[in-house]
Design a protein around this motif. Sequence first.
Motif, short mmCIF file in Angstrom:
data_model
loop_
_atom_site.label_atom_id
_atom_site.label_comp_id
_atom_site.label_asym_id
_atom_site.label_seq_id
_atom_site.Cartn_x
_atom_site.Cartn_y
_atom_site.Cartn_z
N ASP A 113 -6.55 0.35 14.55
CA ASP A 113 -7.12 -0.39 15.60
C ASP A 113 -8.09 0.23 16.33
O ASP A 113 -8.97 -0.45 16.84
N ASN A 114 -8.12 1.48 16.50
CA ASN A 114 -8.77 2.25 17.33
C ASN A 114 -9.52 3.63 16.80
O ASN A 114 -10.01 4.01 17.71
N THR A 115 -9.38 3.74 15.73
CA THR A 115 -9.89 5.01 15.21
C THR A 115 -10.98 4.91 13.98
O THR A 115 -10.35 3.91 13.13
N ASP A 116 -12.02 5.39 13.83
CA ASP A 116 -12.90 5.35 12.56
C ASP A 116 -11.81 5.93 11.55
O ASP A 116 -11.96 5.32 10.39
N PHE A 117 -11.14 6.90 11.64
CA PHE A 117 -10.14 7.56 10.52
C PHE A 117 -9.38 6.47 9.98
O PHE A 117 -9.15 6.15 8.93
N GLY A 118 -8.55 5.75 11.13
CA GLY A 118 -7.77 4.61 10.40
C GLY A 118 -8.43 3.46 9.86
O GLY A 118 -7.82 2.86 8.92
N LYS A 119 -9.63 3.12 10.41
CA LYS A 119 -10.55 1.82 9.68
C LYS A 119 -10.81 2.41 8.36
O LYS A 119 -10.96 1.53 7.30
N ARG A 120 -11.25 3.72 8.21
CA ARG A 120 -11.66 3.98 6.76
C ARG A 120 -10.50 4.08 5.89
O ARG A 120 -10.67 3.60 4.66
N TYR A 121 -9.50 4.75 6.38
CA TYR A 121 -8.54 5.10 5.17
C TYR A 121 -7.35 3.87 5.31
O TYR A 121 -6.26 4.01 4.59
N GLU A 122 -7.52 3.19 6.11
CA GLU A 122 -6.11 2.07 6.24
C GLU A 122 -4.79 2.68 6.23
O GLU A 122 -4.09 2.48 5.35
N VAL A 123 -4.59 3.35 7.24
CA VAL A 123 -3.27 4.06 7.47
C VAL A 123 -2.31 3.31 7.38
O VAL A 123 -1.00 3.69 6.80
N GLY A 124 -2.04 1.69 7.86
CA GLY A 124 -0.96 1.22 7.58
C GLY A 124 -0.94 0.79 6.35
O GLY A 124 0.37 0.42 6.09
N ARG A 125 -1.84 0.62 5.68
CA ARG A 125 -1.69 0.06 4.19
C ARG A 125 -0.90 1.44 3.40
O ARG A 125 -0.08 1.14 2.32
N ILE A 126 -1.48 2.48 3.76
CA ILE A 126 -0.73 3.67 2.98
C ILE A 126 0.39 4.00 3.49
O ILE A 126 1.43 4.14 2.71
N LEU A 127 0.99 3.53 4.51
CA LEU A 127 2.30 3.79 4.95
C LEU A 127 3.02 2.94 4.54
O LEU A 127 4.27 3.08 4.21
N ALA A 128 2.54 1.64 4.22
CA ALA A 128 3.35 0.57 3.67
C ALA A 128 3.96 1.08 2.34
O ALA A 128 4.91 0.55 1.69
N GLU A 129 2.86 1.57 1.33
CA GLU A 129 3.00 2.10 0.16
C GLU A 129 4.07 3.28 0.03
O GLU A 129 5.08 3.43 -0.72
N PHE A 130 4.13 4.06 1.24
CA PHE A 130 5.16 4.96 1.61
C PHE A 130 6.60 4.63 1.58
O PHE A 130 7.39 5.09 1.00
N ARG A 131 6.48 3.66 2.52
CA ARG A 131 7.64 3.16 2.77
C ARG A 131 8.54 2.37 1.55
O ARG A 131 9.57 2.33 1.38
N THR A 132 7.70 1.70 0.60
CA THR A 132 8.11 1.04 -0.42
C THR A 132 8.86 2.09 -1.48
O THR A 132 10.03 1.92 -2.04
N SER A 133 8.18 3.33 -1.62
CA SER A 133 8.53 4.50 -2.46
C SER A 133 9.88 5.06 -1.74
O SER A 133 10.75 5.30 -2.60
N LEU A 134 10.07 5.23 -0.44
CA LEU A 134 11.07 5.81 0.18
C LEU A 134 12.26 5.03 -0.10
O LEU A 134 13.44 5.32 -0.39
N MET A 135 12.12 3.85 0.33
CA MET A 135 13.17 2.66 0.22
C MET A 135 13.68 2.66 -1.08
O MET A 135 14.97 2.44 -1.38
N ARG A 136 12.93 2.78 -2.15
CA ARG A 136 13.53 2.82 -3.61
C ARG A 136 14.22 4.06 -3.90
O ARG A 136 15.25 3.82 -4.77
N GLU A 137 13.65 5.12 -3.53
CA GLU A 137 14.66 6.22 -3.83
C GLU A 137 15.73 6.18 -2.98
O GLU A 137 16.75 7.02 -3.36
N LEU A 138 15.97 5.56 -2.02
CA LEU A 138 17.42 5.36 -1.18
C LEU A 138 18.26 4.66 -1.86
O LEU A 138 19.24 4.53 -1.61
N ASP A 139 17.84 3.71 -2.81
CA ASP A 139 18.54 2.75 -3.46
C ASP A 139 19.13 3.19 -4.95
O ASP A 139 18.27 3.12 -5.72
N TYR A 140 20.07 4.04 -5.16
CA TYR A 140 20.72 4.64 -6.28
C TYR A 140 20.87 3.43 -7.43
O TYR A 140 21.03 4.03 -8.42
#
Length: 546
Positions: free
Chosen positions: A170-197
């Motif tokens: 919402d407040n930085t050019d870096f965040g708007k360019r790279y869409e940090v929230g979307r990247i973090l959502a992808e990381f969250r999906t991957s991490l939660m998948r690894e936690l489910d054996y």
Amino acid sequence: MKIGPTHLKRYKDVAMLFLKHGNSELAKQGDFASSTDIEETQGKASAEDLANDLEKLGPTFVKIGQLLSTRSDLISPVYMDALSRLQDDVEPVPYEAIEKVVQEQLGVRISKAFEFFDKQPIGAASLGQVHRARLRGGREVAVKIQRPAIRQEIITDLESLQEIADFLDDNTDFGKRYEVGRILAEFRTSLMRELDYQKEARHLKELKENLREFKKLAIPEVIDDYSTSMVLTMDYLAGSKVTSLSGTVLADLDGEVLADELFRAYLQQILVDGFFHADPHPGNLLLTPDHRIAILDLGMIGRLNQRLRDQLVHLLAGISHGDGIQTAEAAIRIGEPRAEGIDRAGFINRIEDLVGESHKSDLAGLQIGSIVLLVMSACADSGIRIPAEINLLGKTLMNLDRVGIALSPRFDPASAIRRNLETISASRVKDSFSIASLMGAMTETKDFLGALPRRMNEILELVATNKLRVKVDSIDEHKLMLGLQKVANRITIGLILSSFVLASSMLARVGTSFRIWGYPGLAMIFFLIAVIGSFILIASILIKDE
């Protein structure tokens, strides 16, 4: 959300990390492929420093660093290399804590479930650790146990990171360019998948079924009765890391055949099955005593839909044949242009240079995985958003390149792709004629034929009553008619003015006492009308016409 002391501590930790590393050095625009040894050394030192800081922050950040190492669209190659070496090796959890987790998950004491259970783990990572054991009956197994409370720790870290990501977006050019929230959502999906054996168990079964025809590969079988979301029990496969094999073992090993089968198996996973093991680093690919490759740890996987698989065939074929245009066109179709658009010609020229240069390099030069990552990096620079699965695929192929060359220094991944693409393509065509596909096509045909008589009656009725209309939106009829009318008006005015000039020249020969500037007056009036009208017409054309 109420901010507690745990979140405040994480905010402080992450803030310090950003202050230290969140400058232009981390972004991929920070070009560490520098021409000077000093700048290159400084870049490597900074990247290693970031990797060390992530390790200190705990398992969540170690995993994020590992996932970030697959994103060639976000970070420079020197950072990718440093983060890819992040190790999960940590101090093991005391046996008492592990025993408690196993007994709670299996609902029985370890001594009842297992004939033997080694208290010392054979491997300890940030999310879990592996113990060797023996079932009652003598079956040798490996038991993977999740670390106590690790799930809640990761969820807490991800909540803190989510708020920071929202702020950056919402407040930085870096965040708007790279869409940090979307990247973090992808990381969250991957991490939660690894936690489910249980998901990992399903992945192992799916991979074992998909690769059943590859006799030189081994995937451990899951023991369902001894597996839960936090405990995974599978067959124990002994072996050595491919990259640590001695010269004596390599001399006795048909490494080129083994590497070719491994590469062919991964091409099938990627291009045919659309489901692939995304972490083939040397620790997860072991050479067994009977000279097979054991594929372990399916916590990190990738899935590719049919459209992506179709384009990947073109992409990999283009890279392996050194065809930059085919590679660039496939990359454009894989990605999604950002709102600002792309320089298509410039992008194609860049990919042609990249693929052409790599195709001429020798075996010690760039390999397939490295080229895929460089192509994805070029996509990001040109404003093309690439699916995360493709970056993960590039890192997978890069690890596979290294394993193949470790098995056989003469192994050429590009040649392996060229040899196997024809077989892979034939298999994909065969799959398109499966029973499910044919049934789908028959259902669509049935629906079409069932609706055809009604639609034909409607069309014939419109024709019979002269009500059939065809709407064409390729041109604007109103603007077209206005343009034609303007052209006709200009031509008419031009003809009238020409007639005035012709009339004035004919009247100039008629003698008369009425003169203007010594010339016959009527002739001069017609001539002046023609001149003034011509100037008005020219001014109208220059001012009003585009």
